[in-house]
Design a protein around this motif. Sequence first.
Motif, short mmCIF file in Angstrom:
data_model
loop_
_atom_site.label_atom_id
_atom_site.label_comp_id
_atom_site.label_asym_id
_atom_site.label_seq_id
_atom_site.Cartn_x
_atom_site.Cartn_y
_atom_site.Cartn_z
N PHE A 175 0.84 -1.19 0.00
CA PHE A 175 0.00 0.00 0.00
C PHE A 175 0.88 1.25 0.00
N PRO A 176 0.45 2.32 -0.64
CA PRO A 176 1.23 3.56 -0.62
C PRO A 176 1.25 4.15 0.79
N PRO A 177 2.19 5.03 1.09
CA PRO A 177 2.18 5.70 2.40
C PRO A 177 0.84 6.41 2.61
N LEU A 178 0.26 6.20 3.79
CA LEU A 178 -1.06 6.76 4.07
C LEU A 178 -1.00 7.63 5.31
N ALA A 179 -1.50 8.86 5.19
CA ALA A 179 -1.57 9.75 6.34
C ALA A 179 -2.72 9.32 7.24
N GLU A 180 -2.74 9.83 8.45
CA GLU A 180 -3.81 9.50 9.39
C GLU A 180 -5.17 9.90 8.80
N GLY A 181 -6.09 8.95 8.79
CA GLY A 181 -7.41 9.21 8.23
C GLY A 181 -7.52 8.93 6.74
N GLN A 182 -6.39 8.77 6.06
CA GLN A 182 -6.40 8.49 4.62
C GLN A 182 -6.49 6.98 4.41
N VAL A 183 -7.22 6.57 3.37
CA VAL A 183 -7.38 5.14 3.09
C VAL A 183 -6.99 4.85 1.65
N HIS A 184 -6.73 3.59 1.39
CA HIS A 184 -6.52 3.10 0.03
C HIS A 184 -7.34 1.83 -0.10
#
Length: 250
Positions: A33-42
């Motif tokens: 999965f790509p780097p995800l910030a807090e609250g961000q989803v993939h």
Amino acid sequence: MHLLVRDAAVLPAPEKISVKADGAERLAALYAFPPLAEGQVHVRAVMNTTVDGAIAGADGTSGSLHDPDDSFLFGVLRALSDVVLVGAGTVRVEDYRHPSGRSDLRDPSRRPAGADRPVLAIRTTTGELPDSVEADWPTLLITPPQHRETVLERTGFPAEQVIAAADEEAAISALAARGLRGIQAEGGPSALGRLAAAGLLDELCFTVSHCTVGGSSPRVLDGPAHRTSWELSSLLLGERSTITRYRRAA
């Protein structure tokens, strides 16, 4: 199997990937999965089809379509996900007892949230689930607000594990709020169709088994009409399957 396309670029020569531990490591890096910030989803959709477009074999399940290539990749993908999201209809006909993924990819954890196994999240309006579904897997149930009390009563699940969500956006937001950012949606076709129509799918991972089955199997996405453009990100060719990965075009 051989890798032919990586990061949307055709490779100058096919790269061989073994169906052993070293190959699993390479696929884990490829599908991370790509780097995800807090609250961000993939949100990644995963489905298996045949050459003639069926998603189920003569027995009515997708399990009869699986082959060693597909199963190898599937084990890797589940080992990368924070949560496996699936509709109750699929749970009733497929085995969703312990959707953990490959054990040799758990330490260190490859999941964005860092857990050693994925949460199982089931969309249901009735709470009609197999006895094999375990609340302490951990498992979450997602249901429209008007059905929450029925689902609670029928399943006996703890209240904090039954999420009221009026639509797909609310369901995904609820998972993100629990820190579950790497989401693997495994169907069925109606569930994926709703996610696609809502513009919530970031990635499509389709395995095409080299067989035909005929019949009247539904299509991969069965939902409201929409149009989304996708870019081929990677392509793997196995002995029994062609494995494609698409990312939503900018």
